[in-house]
Structure formats: C-alpha cells, structure tokens
Write a protein that holds these residues in place. Structure first.
Motif, PDB file in Angstrom:
ATOM      1  N   ARG A   6       0.828  -1.206   0.000  1.00 21.76           N
ATOM      2  CA  ARG A   6       0.000   0.000   0.000  1.00 21.76           C
ATOM      3  C   ARG A   6       0.868   1.264   0.000  1.00 21.76           C
ATOM      4  O   ARG A   6       0.601   2.218  -0.725  1.00 21.76           O
ATOM      5  N   ILE A   7       1.900   1.242   0.814  1.00 26.20           N
ATOM      6  CA  ILE A   7       2.787   2.419   0.892  1.00 26.20           C
ATOM      7  C   ILE A   7       3.439   2.650  -0.474  1.00 26.20           C
ATOM      8  O   ILE A   7       3.691   3.787  -0.863  1.00 26.20           O
TER       9      ILE A   7
ATOM     10  N   LEU B 152       1.500  -1.373  12.910  1.00 26.39           N
ATOM     11  CA  LEU B 152       0.728  -0.485  12.033  1.00 26.39           C
ATOM     12  C   LEU B 152      -0.392  -1.277  11.340  1.00 26.39           C
ATOM     13  O   LEU B 152      -1.541  -0.824  11.277  1.00 26.39           O
TER      14      LEU B 152
ATOM     15  N   ILE C  12      -3.772   0.157  12.572  1.00 23.65           N
ATOM     16  CA  ILE C  12      -4.153   1.301  11.716  1.00 23.65           C
ATOM     17  C   ILE C  12      -4.398   0.891  10.272  1.00 23.65           C
ATOM     18  O   ILE C  12      -5.476   1.122   9.721  1.00 23.65           O
TER      19      ILE C  12
ATOM     20  N   PRO D  40      -8.658   0.966   6.317  1.00 17.18           N
ATOM     21  CA  PRO D  40      -7.488   1.462   7.055  1.00 17.18           C
ATOM     22  C   PRO D  40      -7.780   2.845   7.633  1.00 17.18           C
ATOM     23  O   PRO D  40      -8.527   3.611   7.039  1.00 17.18           O
ATOM     24  N   SER D  41      -7.217   3.122   8.812  1.00 18.66           N
ATOM     25  CA  SER D  41      -7.459   4.420   9.463  1.00 18.66           C
ATOM     26  C   SER D  41      -6.410   5.434   9.002  1.00 18.66           C
ATOM     27  O   SER D  41      -5.574   5.893   9.793  1.00 18.66           O
ATOM     28  N   CYS D  42      -6.472   5.797   7.731  1.00 16.51           N
ATOM     29  CA  CYS D  42      -5.441   6.675   7.149  1.00 16.51           C
ATOM     30  C   CYS D  42      -5.378   8.034   7.854  1.00 16.51           C
ATOM     31  O   CYS D  42      -4.309   8.647   7.917  1.00 16.51           O
TER      32      CYS D  42
ATOM     33  N   CYS E  57      -2.808   7.848  10.455  1.00 14.90           N
ATOM     34  CA  CYS E  57      -1.594   7.089  10.091  1.00 14.90           C
ATOM     35  C   CYS E  57      -0.387   8.020   9.978  1.00 14.90           C
ATOM     36  O   CYS E  57      -0.459   9.049   9.305  1.00 14.90           O
TER      37      CYS E  57
ATOM     38  N   ILE F  54       0.818   8.884   6.245  1.00 18.07           N
ATOM     39  CA  ILE F  54      -0.141   9.377   5.247  1.00 18.07           C
ATOM     40  C   ILE F  54       0.505  10.250   4.166  1.00 18.07           C
ATOM     41  O   ILE F  54       0.114  10.191   3.002  1.00 18.07           O
TER      42      ILE F  54
ATOM     43  N   CYS G 117       2.578   7.723   1.829  1.00 14.15           N
ATOM     44  CA  CYS G 117       1.912   6.512   1.335  1.00 14.15           C
ATOM     45  C   CYS G 117       1.264   6.764  -0.027  1.00 14.15           C
ATOM     46  O   CYS G 117       0.595   7.762  -0.241  1.00 14.15           O
TER      47      CYS G 117
HETATM   48  S1  SF4 Z   1      -1.960   6.015   4.797  1.00  8.44           S
HETATM   49 FE1  SF4 Z   1      -1.332   4.542   6.353  1.00  8.44          FE
HETATM   50  S2  SF4 Z   1      -3.224   3.451   6.897  1.00  8.44           S
HETATM   51 FE2  SF4 Z   1      -3.581   4.475   4.926  1.00  8.44          FE
HETATM   52  S3  SF4 Z   1      -3.089   2.929   3.402  1.00  8.44           S
HETATM   53 FE3  SF4 Z   1      -1.249   4.176   3.746  1.00  8.44          FE
HETATM   54  S4  SF4 Z   1      -0.083   3.045   5.284  1.00  8.44           S
HETATM   55 FE4  SF4 Z   1      -2.171   2.263   5.320  1.00  8.44          FE
END
Ligand code: SF4
Length: 238
Positions: A157-158, A192, A196, A202-204, A207, A210, A213
C-alpha cells in the motif's frame, strides 16, 4: 522519486516516532526454540501461540523427548495454537530430521549467509520463507525483514514494492535493506497493520505515513486507531 532504501528509512523513522523503538530481549533466543515458536504462530494470535509454546516447554524437559512421543500427543499439547495437526506434523518432522543429522540444534545456520540459511530452513516440511526469516531476525539478529500478511499489505500500500505474494514482497523488500533497522521496521510495521492499516477500512486519518503513502483508496473517515497490543511472541521466546 526517492529510492527504495531512502523510503524504507523514512518509514522506519516515522513509525518509531509513532510507536517507539520496539523492546527486545538482550539475550537472543535459541534458534530451534524460535523456529518451534514461529511454527506455532502461523495463522493464530501471539497470545495463543505463546500458550502453546509454553505448554510444549513445560511438558517436555528437552526437545529430545519429542522423538519418542506420538505426533497426536504433540497435537493435543499445542491445540490452543490452532491447526494443531499440521503444526504437530511440522514439529515432529523437524525434530526427526535434525536427529538424523546428529544433533537437535539449528546452530549450523549461524555459519550460513542469509539466502543459504533460508534455503536450508525451508527444506523442512512446514517451514516457509516467512518462518525461516523470523529465525534469522529474532534468533540470529540478522538484518532481515520477514514478511507476513501485515507487512505484505502495508509495504504494497505504501508503494515500497508492488508484488502479489508475501514471498515475492520479501525478496524485493530485502534487496539492499538499510543496515540495522530490520527489527524495528518489521515489528512496528506489524503494529501499524494490526492497529491502523487494517485489511478493510485502514485508518489513514491517524496514520503516521499518510504523507508518503501511495495507496489510492485512502480512508480518511475513520479517526481512531485500533486498540494497542504490545505483546509480540517472537520477542518473548526463551
Ligand atoms: S496512509 Fe497509512 S493506513 Fe492508509 S493505506 Fe497508507 S499506510 Fe495504510
């Protein structure tokens, strides 16, 4: 775009700012103990696998005793960890194979480089790349970052890698991994992922990553992070 090593180092720093430097025992666990604990940890939570590991340790004075007990007895002893049949088969097989080599020890792995050590450990039935790499990180203090489902999901995701499976993510992630940060990076990334960056929603909004990512479907509605769970099995084997 920054290179992969720089992003990994930035992620590590941001996670340390949020969660702190993960605690670690000064004395490294025995590699065989760690491998058995990691087998028990597959597809269950840390508390249940810790109970199963403690059950094994208290039931048998030494791992040699496992050579003469029936697999079904081991299955009963470790039942709390789930998948007890599969895990007892892996444990029985591991102990039997090591015995055939002449010693119930994984000390031979200490002499091997990371790639060859993983190759050797994954020859045992029921030991995959993730389990083998946990032995390297937690018992041998190698700078290797194991990839479980949480690490796989968050890393992709990141945008640090773009891979379909945890094993492919492991290979990509660990190419030229920045020195000395594997333990904190791995441990905080799992935290994480649990609290999160959950699989769904996901609780962006809370995070720490953010701003860096690259995930396209960020969820900014949820404000609160999940409950903190500090206990990590593989830092408590011994
Ligand atoms: S911002 Fe954080 S919680 Fe949201 S997808 Fe990216 S790593 Fe995951």
């Amino acid at each position: 775009m920054k290179n992969k090593q720089t992003i990994i180092s930035s992620v590590n720093e941001l996670l340390i700012k949020k969660f702190g430097i993960p605690k670690r025992n000064k004395v490294l666990p025995n590699p065989l103990d760690l491998l058995l604990a990691t087998i028990l940890s597959q597809n269950t939570n840390d508390n249940n696998s810790y109970k199963a590991f403690q059950n094994l340790k208290s039931r048998y004075k030494s791992w040699e005793e496992l050579l003469s007990v029936k697999r079904t007895e081991i299955e009963n002893v470790i039942r709390v960890a789930g998948l007890a049949k599969q895990k007892s088969e892996a444990i029985k097989n591991l102990i039997t194979e090591l015995n055939k080599r002449g010693t119930l020890s994984l000390n031979f792995v200490k002499e091997l480089d990371n790639n060859f050590a993983i190759e050797q450990l994954t020859e045992f039935k029921g030991v995959g790349v993730k389990t083998a790499s946990c032995v390297l990180l937690f018992a041998l203090d190698r700078n290797v970052c194991p990839v479980d489902t949480h690490v796989h999901r968050t890393i992709n995701r990141i945008g640090i890698v773009s891979e379909k499976t945890p094993d492919k993510t492991f290979l990509e992630l660990n190419k030229n991994f920045p020195e000395g940060i594997a333990h904190s990076f791995h441990t905080n990334l799992i935290r994480l992922g649990r609290e999160i960056c959950k699989p769904a929603n996901p609780s962006c909004g809370v995070c720490p990553l953010i701003k860096i990512c690259k995930y396209k479907d960020k969820n900014l509605k949820i404000k609160a992070a999940g409950k903190q769970r500090e206990f990590m099995l593989l830092d408590n084997v011994g």
